[in-house]
Design an enzyme around this catalytic site. Structure first.
Site, PDB file in Angstrom:
ATOM      1  N   ASN A  16       0.856  -1.186   0.000  1.00  0.00           N
ATOM      2  CA  ASN A  16       0.000   0.000   0.000  1.00  0.00           C
ATOM      3  C   ASN A  16       0.892   1.236   0.000  1.00  0.00           C
ATOM      4  O   ASN A  16       1.463   1.592   1.031  1.00  0.00           O
ATOM      5  CB  ASN A  16      -0.921  -0.034   1.226  1.00  0.00           C
TER       6      ASN A  16
ATOM      7  N   LYS B 195       0.027   4.264  -0.326  1.00  0.00           N
ATOM      8  CA  LYS B 195      -0.673   5.399   0.298  1.00  0.00           C
ATOM      9  C   LYS B 195      -0.498   6.655  -0.568  1.00  0.00           C
ATOM     10  O   LYS B 195      -0.461   6.558  -1.790  1.00  0.00           O
ATOM     11  CB  LYS B 195      -0.204   5.578   1.741  1.00  0.00           C
TER      12      LYS B 195
ATOM     13  N   HIS C 233      -9.512   0.403   5.071  1.00  0.00           N
ATOM     14  CA  HIS C 233      -8.243   0.677   5.745  1.00  0.00           C
ATOM     15  C   HIS C 233      -8.485   1.608   6.928  1.00  0.00           C
ATOM     16  O   HIS C 233      -9.356   2.482   6.888  1.00  0.00           O
ATOM     17  CB  HIS C 233      -7.243   1.303   4.763  1.00  0.00           C
TER      18      HIS C 233
ATOM     19  N   GLU D  73      -5.199  -5.461  10.573  1.00  0.00           N
ATOM     20  CA  GLU D  73      -4.194  -4.425  10.807  1.00  0.00           C
ATOM     21  C   GLU D  73      -4.488  -3.753  12.143  1.00  0.00           C
ATOM     22  O   GLU D  73      -5.346  -2.881  12.224  1.00  0.00           O
ATOM     23  CB  GLU D  73      -4.190  -3.407   9.663  1.00  0.00           C
TER      24      GLU D  73
END
Length: 249
Positions: free
Chosen positions: A12, A14, A96, A166
């Protein structure tokens, strides 16, 4: 990890990078020896999905970092699964913790997004996880089970779903759940799937770990029986991402 669950590593990126440095990262990935028995997916910023898909080796899939719950409409700044596919990406990251906690996305909205993305043919990396105060209050299971239920209620076919645990307290902090902590939650999540969806789904669904995974921590985490891979943040922008992809080797 069960033999039927192919190891999965997602990067990821971001809101990081420009064409020059991302191009250099892509060259590193393309030149690296990547194991055939590990599925690799990179999630660049939306503006670079097309660039990444054109430059990355075809064996590395591309994901979007978000999508909306409908096909088209007056939703300024959003992107639909159809648009994501049009750019050549085949996966999307949904739920997320940064979407949940910075942008206020609810379990309900995330479930709706998951439903629509799957109906449009995208694979979904569906994220769940508890905050530090929730872990310290002893409600990790309650939190992640509620988040998982909101996703499961919107999934008919689990073949294209990867569940990413996560722990929010370990994201970007340098703290990592111990392999034992990660295994404990993954095992309980698999148990939840068995009780609430089916034994087949529990056995086949990949549950991956995200939370400050590095080249130094990945091998011991990967050795846990219910850890089927990683969703990697900061380290996916560095050459050590190759080491993480090779964690099972």
């Amino acid at each position: 990890m069960a033999p039927s669950r192919k190891f999965f590593v997602g990067g990821n990126w971001k809101m990081n990078g420009r064409k020059k440095c991302l191009g250099e990262l892509i060259c590193t990935l393309n030149a690296a020896k990547l194991p055939a028995d590990t599925e690799v997916v990179c999630a660049p910023p939306t503006a670079y999905i097309d660039f990444a898909r054109q430059k990355l080796d075809p064996k590395i899939a591309v994901a979007a970092q978000n999508c909306y719950k409908v096909t088209n409409g007056a939703f300024t700044g959003e992107i639909s699964p159809g648009m994501i596919k049009d750019l050549g990406a085949t996966w999307v990251v949904l739920g997320h913790s940064e979407r949940r906690h910075i942008f206020g996305e609810s379990d309900e909205l995330i479930g709706q997004k998951v439903n629509h993305a799957l109906s449009e043919g995208l694979g979904v990396i569906a994220c769940i996880g508890e905050k530090l105060d929730e872990r310290e209050a002893g409600i990790t299971e309650k939190v992640v089970f509620e988040q998982t239920k909101a996703i499961a209620d919107n999934v008919k076919d689990w073949c294209k779903v990867v569940l990413a645990y996560e722990p929010v307290w370990a994201i970007g902090t340098g703290k990592t759940a111990t392999p034992q902590q990660a295994q404990e939650v993954h095992e309980k999540l698999r148990g939840w799937l068995k009780c609430n969806v089916s034994e087949g789904v529990a056995q086949c669904t990949r549950i991956i770990y995200g939370g400050s995974v590095t080249g130094a921590t990945c091998k011991e985490l990967a050795s846990q029986p219910d850890v089927d891979g990683f969703l990697v943040g900061g380290a996916s922008l560095k050459p050590e991402f190759v080491d993480i992809i090779n964690a099972k080797q």
